[in-house]
Motif scaffolding. Structure first.
Motif, PDB file in Angstrom:
ATOM      1  N   LEU A  44       0.853  -1.195   0.000  1.00 50.92           N
ATOM      2  CA  LEU A  44       0.000   0.000   0.000  1.00 50.92           C
ATOM      3  C   LEU A  44       0.885   1.240   0.000  1.00 50.92           C
ATOM      4  O   LEU A  44       1.710   1.418   0.896  1.00 50.92           O
ATOM      5  N   ASN A  45       0.697   2.070  -0.989  1.00 54.28           N
ATOM      6  CA  ASN A  45       1.421   3.340  -1.052  1.00 54.28           C
ATOM      7  C   ASN A  45       0.503   4.493  -0.665  1.00 54.28           C
ATOM      8  O   ASN A  45      -0.675   4.291  -0.358  1.00 54.28           O
ATOM      9  N   ARG A  46       1.047   5.691  -0.681  1.00 52.84           N
ATOM     10  CA  ARG A  46       0.245   6.849  -0.273  1.00 52.84           C
ATOM     11  C   ARG A  46      -0.695   7.281  -1.385  1.00 52.84           C
ATOM     12  O   ARG A  46      -0.562   6.878  -2.529  1.00 52.84           O
ATOM     13  N   LEU A  47      -1.646   8.142  -1.008  1.00 53.66           N
ATOM     14  CA  LEU A  47      -2.628   8.639  -1.974  1.00 53.66           C
ATOM     15  C   LEU A  47      -1.971   9.488  -3.049  1.00 53.66           C
ATOM     16  O   LEU A  47      -1.053  10.263  -2.765  1.00 53.66           O
ATOM     17  N   SER A  48      -2.480   9.381  -4.244  1.00 54.50           N
ATOM     18  CA  SER A  48      -2.132  10.345  -5.277  1.00 54.50           C
ATOM     19  C   SER A  48      -2.793  11.674  -4.937  1.00 54.50           C
ATOM     20  O   SER A  48      -3.637  11.754  -4.038  1.00 54.50           O
ATOM     21  N   GLU A  49      -2.407  12.715  -5.647  1.00 60.98           N
ATOM     22  CA  GLU A  49      -3.016  14.031  -5.374  1.00 60.98           C
ATOM     23  C   GLU A  49      -4.515  13.988  -5.618  1.00 60.98           C
ATOM     24  O   GLU A  49      -5.303  14.529  -4.837  1.00 60.98           O
ATOM     25  N   ASP A  50      -4.939  13.311  -6.703  1.00 64.91           N
ATOM     26  CA  ASP A  50      -6.378  13.201  -6.980  1.00 64.91           C
ATOM     27  C   ASP A  50      -7.077  12.396  -5.892  1.00 64.91           C
ATOM     28  O   ASP A  50      -8.192  12.729  -5.476  1.00 64.91           O
ATOM     29  N   GLY A  51      -6.400  11.336  -5.431  1.00 70.18           N
ATOM     30  CA  GLY A  51      -6.985  10.534  -4.371  1.00 70.18           C
ATOM     31  C   GLY A  51      -7.131  11.312  -3.084  1.00 70.18           C
ATOM     32  O   GLY A  51      -8.134  11.183  -2.367  1.00 70.18           O
ATOM     33  N   ALA A  52      -6.133  12.136  -2.776  1.00 68.39           N
ATOM     34  CA  ALA A  52      -6.197  12.947  -1.559  1.00 68.39           C
ATOM     35  C   ALA A  52      -7.343  13.942  -1.644  1.00 68.39           C
ATOM     36  O   ALA A  52      -8.070  14.164  -0.666  1.00 68.39           O
ATOM     37  N   ARG A  53      -7.527  14.551  -2.797  1.00 71.82           N
ATOM     38  CA  ARG A  53      -8.625  15.507  -2.956  1.00 71.82           C
ATOM     39  C   ARG A  53      -9.980  14.802  -2.875  1.00 71.82           C
ATOM     40  O   ARG A  53     -10.940  15.344  -2.330  1.00 71.82           O
ATOM     41  N   LEU A  54     -10.058  13.590  -3.430  1.00 68.41           N
ATOM     42  CA  LEU A  54     -11.299  12.834  -3.334  1.00 68.41           C
ATOM     43  C   LEU A  54     -11.611  12.494  -1.877  1.00 68.41           C
ATOM     44  O   LEU A  54     -12.756  12.602  -1.423  1.00 68.41           O
ATOM     45  N   ALA A  55     -10.574  12.110  -1.129  1.00 73.37           N
ATOM     46  CA  ALA A  55     -10.764  11.809   0.290  1.00 73.37           C
ATOM     47  C   ALA A  55     -11.229  13.044   1.046  1.00 73.37           C
ATOM     48  O   ALA A  55     -12.123  12.971   1.902  1.00 73.37           O
ATOM     49  N   ALA A  56     -10.634  14.190   0.720  1.00 73.31           N
ATOM     50  CA  ALA A  56     -11.037  15.430   1.387  1.00 73.31           C
ATOM     51  C   ALA A  56     -12.470  15.797   1.033  1.00 73.31           C
ATOM     52  O   ALA A  56     -13.233  16.272   1.878  1.00 73.31           O
ATOM     53  N   THR A  57     -12.858  15.561  -0.210  1.00 72.66           N
ATOM     54  CA  THR A  57     -14.225  15.866  -0.650  1.00 72.66           C
ATOM     55  C   THR A  57     -15.237  15.012   0.111  1.00 72.66           C
ATOM     56  O   THR A  57     -16.271  15.505   0.570  1.00 72.66           O
ATOM     57  N   ARG A  58     -14.927  13.729   0.247  1.00 71.81           N
ATOM     58  CA  ARG A  58     -15.852  12.844   0.968  1.00 71.81           C
ATOM     59  C   ARG A  58     -15.895  13.194   2.455  1.00 71.81           C
ATOM     60  O   ARG A  58     -16.921  12.994   3.103  1.00 71.81           O
ATOM     61  N   ARG A  59     -14.804  13.710   2.960  1.00 71.61           N
ATOM     62  CA  ARG A  59     -14.736  14.048   4.391  1.00 71.61           C
ATOM     63  C   ARG A  59     -15.429  15.379   4.686  1.00 71.61           C
ATOM     64  O   ARG A  59     -16.138  15.521   5.668  1.00 71.61           O
TER      65      ARG A  59
ATOM     66  N   LEU B  80      -2.757  22.455   2.008  1.00 67.67           N
ATOM     67  CA  LEU B  80      -3.259  21.464   2.949  1.00 67.67           C
ATOM     68  C   LEU B  80      -3.058  20.064   2.384  1.00 67.67           C
ATOM     69  O   LEU B  80      -2.570  19.166   3.071  1.00 67.67           O
ATOM     70  N   VAL B  81      -3.442  19.881   1.117  1.00 65.24           N
ATOM     71  CA  VAL B  81      -3.252  18.578   0.479  1.00 65.24           C
ATOM     72  C   VAL B  81      -1.764  18.256   0.365  1.00 65.24           C
ATOM     73  O   VAL B  81      -1.325  17.135   0.622  1.00 65.24           O
ATOM     74  N   ALA B  82      -0.964  19.264   0.022  1.00 63.11           N
ATOM     75  CA  ALA B  82       0.478  19.045  -0.090  1.00 63.11           C
ATOM     76  C   ALA B  82       1.076  18.673   1.261  1.00 63.11           C
ATOM     77  O   ALA B  82       1.966  17.816   1.342  1.00 63.11           O
ATOM     78  N   LEU B  83       0.591  19.284   2.330  1.00 63.49           N
ATOM     79  CA  LEU B  83       1.115  19.007   3.660  1.00 63.49           C
ATOM     80  C   LEU B  83       0.806  17.583   4.092  1.00 63.49           C
ATOM     81  O   LEU B  83       1.571  16.972   4.838  1.00 63.49           O
ATOM     82  N   SER B  84      -0.301  17.043   3.619  1.00 59.09           N
ATOM     83  CA  SER B  84      -0.647  15.664   3.973  1.00 59.09           C
ATOM     84  C   SER B  84       0.283  14.658   3.321  1.00 59.09           C
ATOM     85  O   SER B  84       0.426  13.529   3.804  1.00 59.09           O
TER      86      SER B  84
ATOM     87  N   LEU C 104      -4.039   9.329   7.199  1.00 58.12           N
ATOM     88  CA  LEU C 104      -4.177   9.675   8.605  1.00 58.12           C
ATOM     89  C   LEU C 104      -3.895  11.156   8.816  1.00 58.12           C
ATOM     90  O   LEU C 104      -4.624  11.856   9.517  1.00 58.12           O
ATOM     91  N   VAL C 105      -2.834  11.662   8.174  1.00 62.62           N
ATOM     92  CA  VAL C 105      -2.509  13.084   8.268  1.00 62.62           C
ATOM     93  C   VAL C 105      -3.624  13.911   7.643  1.00 62.62           C
ATOM     94  O   VAL C 105      -4.032  14.943   8.184  1.00 62.62           O
ATOM     95  N   LEU C 106      -4.137  13.460   6.507  1.00 63.17           N
ATOM     96  CA  LEU C 106      -5.203  14.180   5.822  1.00 63.17           C
ATOM     97  C   LEU C 106      -6.451  14.268   6.696  1.00 63.17           C
ATOM     98  O   LEU C 106      -7.137  15.292   6.728  1.00 63.17           O
ATOM     99  N   GLU C 107      -6.741  13.194   7.428  1.00 65.58           N
ATOM    100  CA  GLU C 107      -7.901  13.211   8.333  1.00 65.58           C
ATOM    101  C   GLU C 107      -7.721  14.251   9.433  1.00 65.58           C
ATOM    102  O   GLU C 107      -8.628  15.037   9.727  1.00 65.58           O
ATOM    103  N   TYR C 108      -6.561  14.266  10.053  1.00 68.75           N
ATOM    104  CA  TYR C 108      -6.293  15.255  11.101  1.00 68.75           C
ATOM    105  C   TYR C 108      -6.329  16.678  10.536  1.00 68.75           C
ATOM    106  O   TYR C 108      -6.865  17.595  11.166  1.00 68.75           O
ATOM    107  N   LEU C 109      -5.740  16.869   9.361  1.00 68.19           N
ATOM    108  CA  LEU C 109      -5.749  18.184   8.739  1.00 68.19           C
ATOM    109  C   LEU C 109      -7.172  18.638   8.438  1.00 68.19           C
ATOM    110  O   LEU C 109      -7.524  19.804   8.655  1.00 68.19           O
ATOM    111  N   SER C 110      -7.994  17.729   7.958  1.00 66.83           N
ATOM    112  CA  SER C 110      -9.381  18.076   7.620  1.00 66.83           C
ATOM    113  C   SER C 110     -10.159  18.463   8.868  1.00 66.83           C
ATOM    114  O   SER C 110     -10.925  19.427   8.870  1.00 66.83           O
ATOM    115  N   ARG C 111      -9.938  17.717   9.931  1.00 63.19           N
ATOM    116  CA  ARG C 111     -10.636  18.044  11.170  1.00 63.19           C
ATOM    117  C   ARG C 111     -10.194  19.411  11.693  1.00 63.19           C
ATOM    118  O   ARG C 111     -11.007  20.204  12.155  1.00 63.19           O
TER     119      ARG C 111
END
Length: 927
Positions: free
Chosen positions: A215-230, A243-247, A252-259
């Motif tokens: 399992l690798n990390r999210l692509s940029e599109d995947g990270a944005r999709l995750a943020a959209t769903r969140r 924000l996406v770049a920082l994740s 897990l980082v993206l979840e904390y950043l979104s919150r």
């Protein structure tokens, strides 16, 4: 066989996105191939082929979310599931771990009994070590195969990288070795924790029924999709790009950043810090120590220093788990908030010890004093033999970088290290000086102890001069005189004489006795700025003059604020006031703006407030009442009122004066209730307060009380002789109060004295005096006096005083029977009163012209003005101001005959015959 989900490391990486920080999710993103691989393995195992799958990924990449979601799906399809999560503190395979692994209420009684028997044997025998453990795990593996004959079995063991090598070897005996059997074993591990190829037997990893899923990390599109769903589509569209770049694609980082983004908006980087700490808790102790060392060393971190501080061999190896997870950028934090969070998460004593070791390490390496001092401050360490000297050196380095707060911390810690009374007095003097720059009220508490140091001869001449200045600032007049004998002096006694001259200006009614000088003579002045401050103060005692203004300009052009001298700021303030009292208001505002920028950049909030107060006074004298009020009130808010000492009279007086003229008497009353030291009313700053309070009392109908305030100003400055006329025009104000009190003769005497004392350059004060003199003169003289006052005030730039003079002139003209000219003059008065923000004056001027008629006439005149060319408007505007043809020609760089031609065309277009019929709006159109 190996399945890689997402892009390989080196480019954008993909990973499972999670919606809950505890790794339970409703949606998995970019994980279709991983789920397909697990589903395929389950199908093949259900067909009777034992399968083993190792899911690998860095911290926070969703391994746990994936396998537990898969376990839930398998269980719902009739598979008998077992699972256990290995905690970070479980280094060895314990009986408790095995008990948790096989705890499932759905298992047949026979299998549950067998498991209980095996675990009981482990507890009663040699424990979970050695041959007994291997034997019982082998039996459990056989029991699993027997169970799988009746139902497909799934065994999930999560985060096996926490186990040590011996436990991993033992665990192999639990994994079925036969190729036949309806058993699927799913393991998860962090690929960067001691490579599994090395820790586990090669034979297992090379089995044909063994499969890797990476399992690798999210692509940029995947990270944005995750943020959209969140967050939802609308919020995700407004998401900051960084924000996406920082994740770094870590879910897990993206979840904390979104919150954090939902909760705070711009404070979302704190979410990265929280995620970093959460992930660090999942790391081995070696990694934790390296990260703590990296956070403690900060910008001074190098691989060699970090390795030595953390007591490890290879920094890059220990940081690999966090680097692969995208939490670190090489060996650097992706945001400084993470470093701060790591240190906060440590026990206080452990953190202090780490910083102490870092200080020793940096000191031994010859690092700059400021870098070592930072570690000492964090460790609260002052006992080291070299600490005091280094901290004082570091304070100097910090001041050179305009970091006053850091310098203050260095000096505070150095003071705790000093045991010698003389050395401690020197440090305390420096500490008090730096505290005054930041929080003058905090510096006040040191005055008494420093006075004792001064009396004991423990202060240098320069420190004594600074102490004298601070003592005067806080109104301790009685404590100033004893310091005079301790001031260092040049052979001609320069320092003492100049300090006394400055004090005489600051406290006009007090006579300072120098007493016997006990300090040894010096070949040079102890305080370089004292001479300039004394000269400027002496110039202000006299009447404003061009030489004093020129001296102030020279000082301001060469002056740079000095953290180590309070006299540099005093000199700057005196130079600004020299320009203000000398009616060089535009220059004063320009220099004040520069000094405000300098004080802000130099971390000198106290001087910043003082310069803002002087700027407010300049705006007030320009007739910008709202601007002056706002500046003065803002200045008062920058430091506590009690911290202003005697200087509080300046901003309070300015704000009260502006409020009274704007018609806001309630604000003026509130400001007059500000706590004011008694000594302030005996200082030069008390002049501003008393003068403003007098005008408030005039406005509320108390002329006798107002007269007392104005005469108190006169009493305060009587030692100045002809001086003080530029500070506040108390004679003019007292004359106005005498007039309201019914004593015009006394008013005229004061006004004649005022006019006789004023130099030709004092246009504003002269215009004010002439206006009040007109009010107490014969009716026949009044129009001419007011016309002369208007001419003077027109050139000084004070819109309010010009509006007052025009208003009085319109009244005089109306009383004289010239109604047309009175109305035109009233309109001009209304124009300047509006520009000044003086509501009561607007109401008074508007009495001579009904609002509807004024509006209609203004529209008609605006239509006429639109017929004029730009040059014609400029000529007409100057003519409205009263300039002659030659004056207009000089200002516009044209000939007088050209001016006359322009005026002829202007008169024709506007249908007027004389200059005084030109519309007053021309001034606005010209601007």
């Amino acid at each position: 066989m190996s399945v890689t989900v997402g892009r390989p490391r080196g480019g954008q990486q993909a990973v499972t996105a999670i919606h809950h920080i505890d790794d339970t999710v409703d949606e998995l993103i970019e994980r279709e191939r991983a789920l397909s691989a697990l589903d395929a393995a389950l199908r093949r195992s259900s067909e009777g082929r034992v399968r083993m799958v190792l899911v690998e990924g860095a911290i926070g990449t969703g391994k746990t979310a994936l396998v537990w979601r898969f376990l839930e799906q398998a269980e719902s399809s009739g598979v008998l599931c077992f699972g256990v999560h290995i905690r970070p503190d479980e280094r060895s395979l314990s009986v408790d771990t095995l008990d948790r692994m096989f705890r499932n209420v759905a298992v047949p009684h026979l299998f549950r009994t067998a498991v209980a028997r095996r675990l009981s044997a482990l507890r009663d025998g040699c424990g979970a070590d050695g041959p007994t453990l291997v034997s019982q795990l082998t039996e459990l593996a056989a029991d699993l195969l027997d169970l799988a004959e009746s139902v497909p079995v799934l065994l999930v063991i999560d985060d096996i990288h926490h186990l040590d090598t011996d436990s991993l070897h033992a665990l192999l005996h639990l994994l079925p070795t036969a190729s036949a059997g309806r058993v699927l074993v799913v393991l998860t591990a962090d690929e960067s924790r001691q490579p599994l190829d090395w820790r586990m037997p090669t034979g297992l990893l090379m089995r044909p029924n063994f499969q890797r899923v990476v399992l690798n990390r999210l692509s940029e599109d995947g990270a944005r999709l995750a943020a959209t769903r969140r967050l939802g589509e609308a919020a995700a569209e407004a998401l900051p790009a960084d924000l996406v770049a920082l994740s770094a694609g870590n879910p897990l980082v993206l979840e904390y950043l979104s919150r954090a983004y939902e909760a705070t908006g711009t404070g979302y980087p704190q979410g990265y810090a929280q995620a970093f700490v959460e992930c660090l808790r999942r790391c081995p102790p070696e990694t934790v120590e390296v990260v703590r060392a990296l956070a403690a060393l900060g910008e001074q971190a190098t691989p060699e220093l970090v390795a030595e501080l953390a007591a490890v061999d290879r920094v890059d190896v220990d940081l690999l788990p966090l680097t692969n997870a995208g939490l670190l950028d090489g060996q650097s934090f992706r945001h400084p908030s993470a470093a701060r969070a790591v240190l906060r998460d440590m026990p206080a004593g452990v953190c202090a010890g780490l910083h102490r070791r870092a200080a020793l390490l940096l000191h031994d390496e010859g690092a700059p004093a400021l870098d070592v001092a930072h570690q000492l401050i964090q460790a609260d360490e002052h006992e080291l033999p070299w600490a005091s000297e280094l901290l004082l050196d570091a304070a100097g380095e910090a001041l050179a970088l305009n970091r006053v707060g850091l310098a203050l911390e260095c000096v505070k810690l150095a003071g705790r290290a000093e045991r010698d009374p003389v050395a401690r007095a020197v440090v305390d003097a420096r500490l008090s000086r730096l505290e005054w720059h930041l929080k003058p009220l905090a510096a006040a508490r040191h005055v008494q102890s420093q006075l004792k140091d001064g009396a004991a001869g423990r202060l240098s001449a320069r420190d004594t001069l600074d102490l004298a200045w601070r003592t005067a600032w806080f109104g301790r007049i009685d404590a100033v005189e004893p310091l005079l004998s301790a001031v260092g002096r040049t052979p001609d006694g320069g320092d003492v004489n100049e300090l006394v001259r400055w004090l005489a200006f600051t406290y006009p009614k007090h006579t300072f006795s120098r007493g016997p000088v006990t300090a040894p003579p010096s070949s040079a002045q102890a305080e370089p700025w004292l001479h300039s401050a004394s000269s400027l103060a002496e110039g202000l005692i006299g009447a404003p003059n061009d030489q004093g203004v020129a001296d102030a300009e020279r000082v301001l052009q060469s002056l740079a604020l000095d953290h180590e001298s309070l006299w540099s700021g005093e000199t700057a303030a005196l130079a600004l006031l020299t320009l203000v009292y000398g009616d060089r208001l535009e220059e004063a505002v320009a220099h004040a703006d520069r000094l405000l920028d300098e004080a802000r950049d130099a971390e000198m909030p106290t001087w910043h407030a003082v310069f803002r107060a002087v700027r407010a006074e300049a705006l007030f004298r320009q007739g910008d009442l709202p601007g002056a009020y706002d500046e003065a009130v803002t200045a008062l808010a920058e430091i506590p009122v009690q911290g202003w000492g005697i200087v509080v009279g300046l901003p309070v007086g300015c704000a009260v004066n502006a409020a009274v003229r704007m018609g806001d008497l309630s604000a003026a009353k509130r400001l007059l209730g500000s706590p004011l030291p008694k000594s302030a009313l005996r200082s030069r700053y008390g002049l501003h307060f008393l003068h403003a309070r007098g005008h408030y009392r005039l406005a509320v109908g108390l002329p006798q009380a107002a007269l007392a305030d104005f005469l108190a100003c006169g009493s305060l400055t009587e030692g100045w002789g002809a001086g003080g006329v530029g500070v506040v025009p108390w004679r003019t104000s007292a004359a106005e109060a005498w007039s309201r009190h019914g004593n015009p003769d006394q008013a005229r005497r004061l006004l004649r004295d005022q006019l006789a004392m004023l130099p030709p350059s004092s246009g504003r004060a002269r215009g004010q005096a002439m206006r009040v003199l007109a009010c107490v003169s014969r009716d026949t003289r009044r129009p001419q006096l007011l016309t002369d006052a208007v001419d003077v005030l027109k050139n000084c730039g004070d819109k309010y005083e010009l509006a007052r003079a025009l208003t009085d002139l319109s009244v005089a003209l109306r009383q004289g029977g010239d109604q047309l000219k009175a109305r035109r003059t009233a309109r001009r008065a209304l124009h300047f009163a509006k520009a000044a923000g003086a509501r009561p004056l607007c109401d008074e001027a508007a009495l001579y012209d009904q609002e509807a008629k004024a509006a209609r006439l203004a529209r008609d005149e605006d239509e006429k003005l639109s017929l004029l060319t730009g040059q014609e408007i400029r000529v007409a505007a100057l003519a409205v101001e009263g300039d002659t043809n030659h004056e207009i020609a000089a200002k516009l760089y044209i000939t007088p005959s050209t001016v006359e031609q322009h005026l002829t065309r202007i008169f024709r277009k506007l249908n007027v015959k004389r200059r005084d019929e030109l519309p007053w709006q021309l001034d606005t159109w010209s601007a």
